[in-house]
Motif scaffolding. Structure first.
Motif, PDB file in Angstrom:
ATOM      1  N   LEU A   1      19.419 114.791 -26.587  1.00 35.01           N
ATOM      2  CA  LEU A   1      19.111 113.568 -25.846  1.00 35.01           C
ATOM      3  C   LEU A   1      19.196 112.352 -26.760  1.00 35.01           C
ATOM      4  O   LEU A   1      19.796 111.319 -26.397  1.00 35.01           O
ATOM      5  CB  LEU A   1      17.715 113.683 -25.235  1.00 35.01           C
ATOM      6  CG  LEU A   1      17.142 112.428 -24.585  1.00 35.01           C
ATOM      7  CD1 LEU A   1      17.955 112.040 -23.359  1.00 35.01           C
ATOM      8  CD2 LEU A   1      15.678 112.636 -24.208  1.00 35.01           C
TER       9      LEU A   1
ATOM     10  N   PHE B   1      17.273 113.151 -18.741  1.00 32.28           N
ATOM     11  CA  PHE B   1      18.430 113.616 -19.498  1.00 32.28           C
ATOM     12  C   PHE B   1      19.701 113.091 -18.835  1.00 32.28           C
ATOM     13  O   PHE B   1      19.876 113.246 -17.627  1.00 32.28           O
ATOM     14  CB  PHE B   1      18.457 115.143 -19.549  1.00 32.28           C
ATOM     15  CG  PHE B   1      19.328 115.696 -20.640  1.00 32.28           C
ATOM     16  CD1 PHE B   1      18.817 115.887 -21.921  1.00 32.28           C
ATOM     17  CD2 PHE B   1      20.657 116.008 -20.401  1.00 32.28           C
ATOM     18  CE1 PHE B   1      19.620 116.397 -22.944  1.00 32.28           C
ATOM     19  CE2 PHE B   1      21.462 116.507 -21.411  1.00 32.28           C
ATOM     20  CZ  PHE B   1      20.941 116.708 -22.686  1.00 32.28           C
TER      21      PHE B   1
ATOM     22  N   SER C   1      18.196 121.241 -19.658  1.00 31.37           N
ATOM     23  CA  SER C   1      17.936 119.822 -19.374  1.00 31.37           C
ATOM     24  C   SER C   1      19.028 119.212 -18.511  1.00 31.37           C
ATOM     25  O   SER C   1      18.755 118.353 -17.665  1.00 31.37           O
ATOM     26  CB  SER C   1      17.808 119.044 -20.686  1.00 31.37           C
ATOM     27  OG  SER C   1      16.631 119.398 -21.369  1.00 31.37           O
TER      28      SER C   1
ATOM     29  N   ALA D   1      13.747 116.177 -20.026  1.00 32.53           N
ATOM     30  CA  ALA D   1      13.432 116.775 -21.319  1.00 32.53           C
ATOM     31  C   ALA D   1      12.078 116.225 -21.761  1.00 32.53           C
ATOM     32  O   ALA D   1      11.802 115.033 -21.579  1.00 32.53           O
ATOM     33  CB  ALA D   1      14.499 116.444 -22.358  1.00 32.53           C
TER      34      ALA D   1
END
Length: 310
Positions: free
Chosen positions: A51, A130, A218, A224
């Motif tokens: 991420l 995400f 995710s 996330a």
């Protein structure tokens, strides 16, 4: 019938993620006889690192494109988790190989809490969205049954990784050394196998699979956060026990079966409970299965594949 087919598709997607995580559990247990309860949190670290990498790339290199950005984020997650897996094995578990079994188990739980706390400090307590770099627009290959492109990618990547791991273990020199180390540490070392490197490699490979699973998890759910690894990790452990702990094929089978049972059960739980329960209670199926397996077939569906050590 449409509900059954739809939930089967969902179950295969979720089950493939469980299978990837379960492979990390079963590889470590097969070689060390250790349940690495921090493995689910490695998944969490992988998702959050991906991420962060994706956010940085989207900010500084917006022209890069969706697929290269996703691959770069995935690569960053895999590298970070491989380093993390090696560090965990080197600092937390290596000195406890000859200790009573309770010591590494408690250490694994401690490492899990440590990773969660560090992630909470770095990324905060809030849920993070995400980025959806692969299309989530559902397609309808069969009337009444929908699947998204991201789910297709998850199924394809999971299948490739699982086949690749089986070939690695059964067809390569590293895999032969891993099997020898699992059979007997002392004899393997006498035959010239560096067991420390093989055990470290096992943690590294398992952590890389967990990183990929974290990104896929995710991507599928669009979130996330620092505690996201607990429940998938616990279910993957259930899948490993279901298939036969220490058995690679068993871990894959256990993950798929668990995903199917969980998803199909979620589709019918309201009818089965006469409206008392709904799909938010789907997690109970994993633990019901764990209890049944431990009572009636503790070696799992395909049997436990761990050698007796001298």
């Amino acid at each position: 019938m449409e509900t059954l087919l739809q939930q089967t598709v969902n179950g295969l997607v979720v089950g493939s993620v469980y299978a990837l995580i379960a492979l990390g559990y079963t590889m470590v247990y097969g070689i060390l006889g250790l349940i690495n309860f921090a493995h689910g949190d490695v998944l969490m670290v992988g998702a959050l690192v991906a991420l962060e990498a994706i956010r940085l790339l989207q900010t500084h290199y917006p022209e890069l494109g969706l697929v290269p950005t996703l691959l770069a984020g995935l690569g960053a997650a895999v590298v970070a988790c491989m380093i993390l897996g090696y560090t965990i094995e080197r600092t937390a578990y290596r000195r406890l190989r000859n200790a009573p079994r309770l010591a590494p188990l408690i250490t694994a739980i401690g490492v899990s809490f440590l990773l969660q706390t560090m992630a909470m400090i770095i990324w905060g307590r809030n849920y993070h969205t995400f980025p959806q770099l692969v299309s989530t627009t559902p397609i309808e290959p069969v009337a009444g049954v929908f699947i998204t492109p991201v789910q297709i990618v998850i199924l394809a990547v999971s299948a490739v990784l699982m086949i690749g791991l089986v070939l690695l273990v059964n067809k390569t020199r590293l895999g032969r050394a891993m099997r020898a180390t699992a059979e007997n540490h002392r004899v393997a070392s006498l035959m010239g196998v560096d067991t420390n490197k093989i055990i470290a490699a096992t943690f590294i490979i398992g952590s890389a699979l967990a990183a990929v699973a974290g990104v896929m998890y995710s991507s599928n759910y669009g979130i996330a956060h620092y505690a996201m690894g607990f429940m998938p990790g616990l279910k993957a452990f259930t899948a490993a026990v279901l298939g036969g702990i220490g058995n690679l094929a068993g871990a894959m089978l256990g993950g798929i079966v668990l995903g199917l049972v969980e998803s199909i059960g979620a589709g019918y739980i309201e009818d089965m409970s006469f409206g008392f329960l709904n799909s938010s209670y789907q997690d109970i199926f994993a633990f019901i299965i764990l209890g049944i397996v431990l009572i009636f077939r503790p070696t799992g569906l395909l049997g436990e594949r761990v050698a007796d050590r001298a």
